[in-house]
Design an enzyme around this catalytic site. Structure first.
Site, PDB file in Angstrom:
ATOM      1  N   GLN A  10       0.825  -1.206   0.000  1.00 35.21           N
ATOM      2  CA  GLN A  10       0.000   0.000   0.000  1.00 35.21           C
ATOM      3  C   GLN A  10       0.859   1.256   0.000  1.00 35.21           C
ATOM      4  OE1 GLN A  10      -3.337  -0.831   2.403  1.00 35.21           O
ATOM      5  NE2 GLN A  10      -4.079   1.261   2.487  1.00 35.21           N
ATOM      6  N   SER A  88       3.928  -6.639   2.724  1.00 34.64           N
ATOM      7  CA  SER A  88       2.567  -6.543   3.264  1.00 34.64           C
ATOM      8  C   SER A  88       1.552  -7.032   2.225  1.00 34.64           C
ATOM      9  CB  SER A  88       2.290  -5.107   3.728  1.00 34.64           C
ATOM     10  OG  SER A  88       1.064  -5.024   4.404  1.00 34.64           O
ATOM     11  N   LEU A  89       0.724  -6.138   1.696  1.00 32.71           N
ATOM     12  CA  LEU A  89      -0.223  -6.484   0.632  1.00 32.71           C
ATOM     13  C   LEU A  89       0.473  -7.223  -0.518  1.00 32.71           C
ATOM     14  CD1 LEU A  89      -2.828  -6.095  -1.173  1.00 32.71           C
ATOM     15  CD2 LEU A  89      -1.836  -3.875  -1.790  1.00 32.71           C
ATOM     16  N   ARG A 113      -9.565  -8.428   2.460  1.00 35.28           N
ATOM     17  CA  ARG A 113      -8.553  -7.896   3.378  1.00 35.28           C
ATOM     18  C   ARG A 113      -8.710  -6.393   3.555  1.00 35.28           C
ATOM     19  NH1 ARG A 113      -3.087  -5.822   3.004  1.00 35.28           N
ATOM     20  NH2 ARG A 113      -1.633  -6.813   4.471  1.00 35.28           N
ATOM     21  N   HIS A 196      -0.416  -4.071  10.949  1.00 35.12           N
ATOM     22  CA  HIS A 196       0.625  -4.975  11.458  1.00 35.12           C
ATOM     23  C   HIS A 196       0.880  -4.775  12.953  1.00 35.12           C
ATOM     24  CE1 HIS A 196       1.289  -6.436   7.444  1.00 35.12           C
ATOM     25  NE2 HIS A 196       1.338  -5.193   7.024  1.00 35.12           N
ATOM     26  N   GLN A 245      -0.045 -12.514   9.277  1.00 32.39           N
ATOM     27  CA  GLN A 245       0.597 -11.300   8.760  1.00 32.39           C
ATOM     28  C   GLN A 245      -0.079 -10.007   9.227  1.00 32.39           C
ATOM     29  OE1 GLN A 245      -0.226  -9.156   5.349  1.00 32.39           O
ATOM     30  NE2 GLN A 245       1.507  -9.950   4.190  1.00 32.39           N
TER      31      GLN A 245
END
Length: 293
Positions: A10, A88-89, A113, A196, A245
């Site tokens: 992101q 991440s993503l 998500r 996170h 995650q």
């Protein structure tokens, strides 16, 4: 020399993203149109013609970055990764690249998500901050010392660059203490919430059911996953790490170090922007970096 492919997360979005590829590549156009059908709205209209503000809408940002990366990968001939990772993503994009996930299932999970994370942000108003110029262990120590508030390390981006995540009050206290302790910068970020961190637990629970119900295949190469920066090929373990995650830190520094130790000498970033190429260079100056965007 092994060839690693890495995928951004992101923040990499920009107005007009994917437009040239859609117009010039019939296979890409088909996949974009398939995505519009799966999502139930024309995300391509926002990607190609929307403003920065419109691209930041929760239901748009994450699927848009995922689509940009994944469609580029799937429609560029001759790509054969020895290993993959995503920030991440971007880990979802990486799992399409090594065929652990189908395009359709990956997109559905990314859309879920995004909404799950938005719900978690609404339940627990929270934020993140970038900390520059301080040892990771010192940042961790100061965060742990903020009593009564949640403040944790969230993104280990590269040496001297760590993003922390937590409650608004906790992050404000931590930033003051970090600056007083010698951090070059401790800057609160304009983000929707404490990604996170334990504050994403509602999102983790929401996404767990969706991931558990999705078929994951045996991948063509290892994926180095955010939660512990280790390589995985077992579909059941990949699922568990993907669920974890959301509330665990992104160990990007350690990921690149482990990929390098396992023979990666060239890193190709696939998707919008070039942030990961910069981070790779800061972690391993010897690495060869390039991008497909």
């Amino acid at each position: 020399m092994k060839h690693a492919y890495v995928f951004p997360g992101q923040g990499a979005q920009f107005p007009g993203m994917g437009k040239n590829h859609y117009e010039q590549n019939p296979a890409a156009r088909d996949l974009f149109e398939q995505a519009n059908d799966i999502l139930g709205f024309r995300i391509t209209d926002v990607m190609f013609g929307g403003t920065e503000t419109e691209l930041k809408q929760t239901n748009v940002t994450q699927p848009a970055i995922f689509l940009h990366s994944v469609i580029l990968f799937l429609t560029t001939p001759g790509l054969a990764p020895d290993m993959v990772a995503g920030h991440s993503l971007g880990e979802f994009s990486a799992l399409i690249a090594n065929r652990a996930l189908s395009f359709e299932d990956g997109l559905r999970l990314v859309a879920k998500r995004a909404i799950a994370m938005q719900h978690a942000c609404e339940i627990n108003p929270s934020t993140m901050a970038a900390v520059l110029g301080m040892e990771d262990t010192k940042v961790e120590e100061i965060c742990a010392g903020v009593s009564g508030e949640i403040v944790v390390a969230a993104n280990y981006n590269c040496p001297g660059q760590l993003v922390i995540s937590g409650s608004i009050e906790g992050i404000n206290i931590a930033c003051e203490r970090l600056k007083a302790a010698g951090a070059k910068r401790a800057l609160v970020l304009q983000v929707g919430g404490a990604f996170h961190s334990p504050l994403m637990e509602p999102a983790r629970q929401e996404l767990e059911a969706a991931i558990s119900a999705t078929t994951f295949n045996m991948p063509t190469c290892p994926v180095y996953q955010n939660v512990d920066a280790q390589p995985y090929t077992d579909p059941a373990q990949i699922k568990q790490n993907l669920i974890a995650q959301l509330t665990a830190p992104v160990r990007w520094t350690q990921t690149i170090q482990h990929m390098t130790a396992n023979g990666a000498g060239r890193f190709t970033e696939v998707g919008p922007g070039s942030v990961l190429q910069g981070l790779v260079k800061k972690i391993n100056r010897e690495a060869v970096t390039d991008g497909i965007s």
